[in-house]
Design a protein around this motif. Structure first.
Motif, short mmCIF file in Angstrom:
data_model
loop_
_atom_site.label_atom_id
_atom_site.label_comp_id
_atom_site.label_asym_id
_atom_site.label_seq_id
_atom_site.Cartn_x
_atom_site.Cartn_y
_atom_site.Cartn_z
N ASP A 31 85.95 66.38 113.61
CA ASP A 31 86.00 65.73 112.29
C ASP A 31 86.42 66.73 111.21
OD1 ASP A 31 85.15 63.39 113.46
OD2 ASP A 31 83.04 63.67 112.94
N SER A 32 85.93 67.94 111.31
CA SER A 32 86.30 68.96 110.34
C SER A 32 87.78 69.28 110.41
CB SER A 32 85.47 70.23 110.58
OG SER A 32 85.86 71.27 109.69
N LYS A 33 88.34 69.31 111.62
CA LYS A 33 89.77 69.58 111.78
C LYS A 33 90.60 68.48 111.15
CE LYS A 33 93.21 71.95 113.61
NZ LYS A 33 94.34 71.06 113.32
N VAL A 34 90.16 67.24 111.26
CA VAL A 34 90.87 66.12 110.64
C VAL A 34 90.90 66.29 109.12
CG1 VAL A 34 90.79 63.63 110.19
CG2 VAL A 34 90.38 64.49 112.50
N SER A 35 89.78 66.70 108.54
CA SER A 35 89.71 66.91 107.09
C SER A 35 90.62 68.05 106.65
CB SER A 35 88.27 67.20 106.67
OG SER A 35 87.41 66.11 106.99
N GLN A 36 90.68 69.13 107.43
CA GLN A 36 91.54 70.25 107.08
C GLN A 36 93.02 69.87 107.17
OE1 GLN A 36 90.37 74.17 108.73
NE2 GLN A 36 88.49 73.19 109.42
N ASP A 37 93.37 69.10 108.18
CA ASP A 37 94.76 68.64 108.31
C ASP A 37 95.15 67.74 107.14
OD1 ASP A 37 94.98 70.05 110.65
OD2 ASP A 37 94.64 68.32 111.96
N ALA A 38 94.22 66.90 106.69
CA ALA A 38 94.50 66.03 105.55
C ALA A 38 94.73 66.85 104.29
CB ALA A 38 93.33 65.05 105.35
N TYR A 39 93.96 67.91 104.11
CA TYR A 39 94.16 68.78 102.95
C TYR A 39 95.52 69.47 103.01
CZ TYR A 39 93.73 72.88 99.93
OH TYR A 39 93.95 73.86 98.99
N ASP A 40 95.90 69.94 104.18
CA ASP A 40 97.20 70.61 104.32
C ASP A 40 98.35 69.64 104.01
OD1 ASP A 40 96.03 72.99 105.01
OD2 ASP A 40 96.11 72.62 107.16
N ARG A 41 98.23 68.39 104.45
CA ARG A 41 99.27 67.41 104.15
C ARG A 41 99.34 67.11 102.66
NH1 ARG A 41 97.11 64.94 108.81
NH2 ARG A 41 95.95 63.47 107.49
N PHE A 42 98.18 67.00 102.02
CA PHE A 42 98.15 66.76 100.59
C PHE A 42 98.79 67.91 99.83
CE2 PHE A 42 95.80 68.22 96.82
CZ PHE A 42 96.19 67.25 95.91
#
Length: 295
Positions: free
Chosen positions: A269-280
């Motif tokens: 779940d944490s990796k999903v959140s980090q990937d979303a931040y990188d895309r943003f």
């Protein structure tokens, strides 16, 4: 204002107020000028507020450039910024400072909020990863010594929060590898040799909230006493003083396996959140670096 060229000649230029911006834009693009403050000895500065707004915008631009550099959006700092700056200046008849200021503040507020949230996610990720390594060590030791009653009773005693008074307890956690020796000596002196500390280095570095990786080790401190014992309080105090973070120690192999699966799910779940931040961040940087198109 006073003008100064490469040969350090001075001059005074007087222009109508409504034409001042256009004149200064032409001078700035065609020549090199330096302004001198005529009111340096007085508090009468008609454009003080405007200058402060520009300086604030410059500070925001520096922040945005740093964010772009940190995320490899501009491996070579000069080329894309220089190109877009020239394109942006070429479109100067079509934009207003107020609009640029508003856009910079919008991007700054949004990125600052996202960065702070991301730091929290990184810190949480590091803690989950640390606990995962503690669980791995606990499972390894439980399996290794399951056939030896004396050691099995030691491990089954659990952490200091579950041990019975007078029995053998242990406190486990993670500490910076550079602090291991000092930490162990402090525990030995405090307990007069009545504690045993084992260290298990973590092979891969763990990134903290500042983005810097550091090498750490799992530690397990064994001592005699229960949850309310003076020894438990002293061991906990030393762990905290040396920057150690404490985690629960699974008492059995099945408990360790269950917690291991839970931590793996949290890491995903944490990796999903980090990937979303990188895309943003990537989208935001692309928007900011794109020169406006007019006409």
């Amino acid at each position: 204002p006073l003008l100064r060229s490469e040969t350090m000649k001075r001059g005074t230029l007087v222009v109508p107020n409504e034409r001042a911006r256009a004149v200064l834009c032409e001078l700035g693009s065609r020549t090199r000028i330096q302004f001198e403050d005529m009111n340096v000895q007085t508090m009468r500065r008609a454009y003080k507020t405007a200058v402060q707004r520009i300086e604030e915008c410059e500070r925001i631009v520096r922040f945005l450039v740093e964010q772009a550099e940190q995320h490899d959006k501009m491996p070579e700092l000069g080329s894309p910024i220089q190109r877009n700056a020239e394109e942006y200046l070429a479109s100067r008849p079509y934009y207003k400072f107020e609009e640029v200021e508003a856009e910079l503040k919008r991007a700054y507020t949004q990125l600052l909020t996202a960065r702070d949230n991301h730091r929290g996610i990184i810190e949480q990720h590091a803690r989950i990863l640390e606990e995962k390594y503690v669980v791995i060590v606990a499972a390894s030791q439980t399996q290794q010594y399951s056939a030896r009653d004396s050691v099995r009773s030691l491990l089954a005693a659990g952490d200091a929060t579950t041990a019975h008074a007078g029995g053998i307890s242990n406190i486990a956690g993670v500490i910076g590898r550079q602090e291991q020796d000092r930490f162990a000596r402090a525990l030995f002196r405090m307990s007069r040799g009545n504690t045993f500390t084992s260290f298990h280095p973590i092979a891969d570095p763990i990134t903290d909230e500042s983005g810097k990786p550091s090498y750490r080790s799992v530690f397990v401190v064994y001592f005699q006493g229960g949850a309310s014992s003076v020894m438990a309080e002293k061991v906990t105090g030393i762990c905290t003083a040396y920057g150690g973070r404490l985690y629960s120690w699974p008492a059995t192999a099945s408990e360790a396996e269950k917690r291991f699966q839970e931590l793996n799910a949290q890491l995903a779940d944490s990796k999903v959140s980090q990937d979303a931040y990188d895309r943003f961040l990537r989208t935001e940087m692309d928007t900011l670096l794109a020169a406006p198109r007019f006409g």
